[in-house]
Write a protein that holds these residues in place. Sequence first.
Motif, short mmCIF file in Angstrom:
data_model
loop_
_atom_site.label_atom_id
_atom_site.label_comp_id
_atom_site.label_asym_id
_atom_site.label_seq_id
_atom_site.Cartn_x
_atom_site.Cartn_y
_atom_site.Cartn_z
N ASN A 1 9.77 1.05 2.14
CA ASN A 1 8.91 2.09 2.67
C ASN A 1 7.61 2.11 1.87
N SER A 2 6.66 2.85 2.32
CA SER A 2 5.37 2.89 1.64
C SER A 2 5.40 3.72 0.36
N TYR B 1 8.09 6.37 -2.38
CA TYR B 1 9.40 6.92 -2.74
C TYR B 1 9.21 7.96 -3.84
N PHE C 1 4.76 -0.50 -2.55
CA PHE C 1 5.23 0.87 -2.39
C PHE C 1 4.80 1.69 -3.60
#
Length: 753
Positions: free
Chosen positions: A642-643, A645, A750
Motif C-alpha cells: 500500500n502507499s 502504513y 510506501f
Amino acid sequence: MARSHIAVAVGAAFTAALIISQLIINLGFPSVDFWHWRLDQTYSGTQQTHFFSEKQAGEPQDDPSQYLIGVGKADITGPVVELNLMGYANTSQVGTGLRQRLYSRAFIIGSPSDPSDRIIYMVLDTQSGDTAIRNGIVEGLKGMGSAYSIYTQKNVAVTGTHSHAGPGAWLNYLLPQITSLGFDKQSYQAIVDGALLSIKRAHEGLTIGTVSAGSAKVSDANINRSLYAYLANPQEERDRYPDDVDKTMTLLKFTRASDGKVIGVLNWFAVHGTSLLGNQTIVAADNKGVAAYLFEKEMASSSDAAPGFVAGFSQANVGDTTPNVLGAWCEDGSNQQCRFEDSTCGNKSQDCHGRGPYFGLNDGGAKSCYEIGKRQSDGALGIISSDQFTTISGNVRSFHTFVDFSNYTFTLKNGTTVRTCPAALGNSFAAGTSDGPGAFDFVQNDPGAPNNPFWNIVGSAIAPPSPSQIRCQYPKPILLNVGEAKVPYDWSPNIVDIQVLRVGQFIIIVSPGEATTMSGRRWREAVYNAAISTNIVSQATPPIVVLGGPANSYTHYITTEEEYGIQRYEGASTLHGPHTLNAYINSTLGLLPYLSDDSTTTSPPGPSPPDNRNRSISLITGVVYDGAPIGKKFGQVTTDVNSSYPHGALVSATFVGANPRNNLRLEGTFAAIEQSQGDGTWTQVKNDADWELVYEWKRTNGLTGYSDVKITWDTGISEPASGSYRIRYYGDSKAVGGKITAFEGASGVFNIA
C-alpha cells in the motif's frame, strides 16, 4: 531434542533401509561430487566484518590474567526451503522460508607466550554439535595454513544452541538423517564453511586482553518439563538447590587491553530451543538466536563495545528444561493441565503441549520465542552492566578423547563395578515431550509398548536386542536397538567425546548429550571437587565450572540413575544405560590431570568414531529449474504494498520467485528494507538477519517451475522512524541446463507515519 511423529520416522527408517540396501546393491555408494568451500568467496549484500587490527601476540606476558582473545561470527544458513527442519523429527516440517539467519560464533582464548595453549569454543545456531560437522571443521583448519595448526581435536569445541528450527540433513548417523531423507551436502557445507570463517575472523583479530566472569539469576526463561522424573532424585540432594532447573546464567566477558573495550561475551544458560513449535516451517535460530541478536544490537550502540562485538548464548544442562514457561496443557478442549506423571491427556500424549509466554497467537510460537530470547538478553545485559566480575587468571589447558560407551566398565564410589551398553532408545522416546508430542499410543513413564505389531516388526528389522543388552539397559524397555544397527551404516553413536577446556580457574565441561538439570549439577560438582583436590585450581581462587552442549557429537540425553528409572522421555533417550552419567563423570575425572599446569603430555585420542559423510545416502532431490509466468520476469512484483502504513503494521509484497537453494546468499540476504534518503538514494535498514523481516517461498507449479516469494516486515517490533521505504528481493534463478542467474526486485514506495 523433541521427537514428534516418531512413528513416521521409524516407519520411514524401515522403508529407507530396504530402499538403501537395494540402491547399494545396484549402484554402490554415491560419490561426493561437490563441496562449496567459501572462505575467500565474495558475496553480494551486507558483509560481516569481525576483524581486529591488533597484532596476534606481543612479547611474552608476565601477567597471568592476560590472554590472547579473539571473537568471530559468520553465516551458516543452509537451505531454507524443501528440507526437513532438524529437532522435532517431524517429516511434515519442511522449510518454507527464513525469519532469521543462522550464525557460527567462535571464541578463542590463548596464552600470549605459548601458541600451543589455546582453545576455541564455538556456538552454532544448530540443533547440536555433530561428528560430521566437527570432522569438517578440524579438516578445514588443517588446510588453512600453519597458523591454524594449533587448533586440533584437543582444543576445538563445537556446540549447538539446540534450536529446533534450522535446516537438517547434516548429521553423521543414520537415525537423525531419516526424517530429512538422508544427508545433504549443501546443508552440511554451509555450516562447516561458516564455522571455519568465524574461526578465521576470530584468529585474525586476536589481541591481548582479559577474561572475567559474572553471573546472575534469570528467573523467568525456563521451567522443568519433566518434574516427575526430577523428583525421583534424593530429597536431600534436591534441597541443596532453590529451583528445579538451573536459573543461573554464567557469562564470560572479553576485554581488550589496548582501549578497554569489550569485544564479546560468552554465556551459558539452560533452556530448550523449542519456543518455535513443530508446526511452523520458517527457519530461525529460536530463543538463543534472538538473545544473541538483541544483545549484539544493544552493544553496537555502546561506547564500551568494540566494533564487531560478538555475543555467544551457549546451551547448558538443557535436558529437562523448556521455554514454555506457562506449563503443559491439554489441547483437547478440557483446558486441563497434562497428567503430572506421564504428560498425557486422556491417556494419550498427542494433545499435551507446552505453552510459551504468548500462547494462543497462532504464530508458531514466534512471539513467545522473541520474549524468551529477550529475557536471556536482558539477563546478560544485567550481568555486563554490573561490576560484579571475577578476573580469570592462569594457564590455558584442554583435553579431548573418544571413549567407547558400548561397553565401558568402571567402578562406582561404593566399589561396585558397572558398565555402559550399546546405544538403545526406549518406548517413551516415541512418546515425545510436551514440547513435541509423539505418536500412536506411546506415553512417557510407561514400561510397556502399545499393542501394535508394527513396532515389533520395525524393532526386529533394525537389530533385535540380545538378552545381555536387555539386562544392561534395564529398566528401559528397548524400542530401537540403534547402537547395534549397522546397515547401511551406524544408526547412533557408541563412541562419545570427552572434552574439558580450562582457562585459569574457569573450567568448561563439553557435553555431547543433553544433560538434565541434576545430571549437570552432579557432573559440575565432581569436576569442581576434583580440580581442587588435585591442585589443578587453587582453593584460594575456587573453580568456576560450567557445562556446555550438546557438543561435538549428538548422544541424545544424559539423566541421573534415578531419572533413568522413571523412564520418561529423557530417560528413554539416555542411550547407554542407567550408568551413562557416571560413565561421563568417570571418564572426565580420569583425564582431568591433563588440565594441570605441570602436565607435559597430551590426552590419548581414543577409538575413532565412524565417519559417514562420504557414504551417507541422500534421497533429497535438487532444484531442476525455475520458471517465470508468460509476460513476467523474476523479481517482478505480483502483489504490491500500500502507499502508507501506520507504525506497528505488517507490510508485505509478493514477487515472482525462484528457489533459494540455487544460492544460499551466505553473508548476504534474500530480503531487505530500504529507506529513502530524499536525494534519490536508498539505504538498507533491515535484512534477513533481522527478526522482524520474514521471507517466505512457495512453489506454485512444479511442472513449470513457478514460485512466489512473499516478504513481510513487522514494523511493530523495532518501531522504525517515519519515512519512505521499499522492500527489496534478491534471488537467483536456475535455467534448464543448470545456469544460475542473479536478479533483484523492488516493491513500490510506501510511507510509515
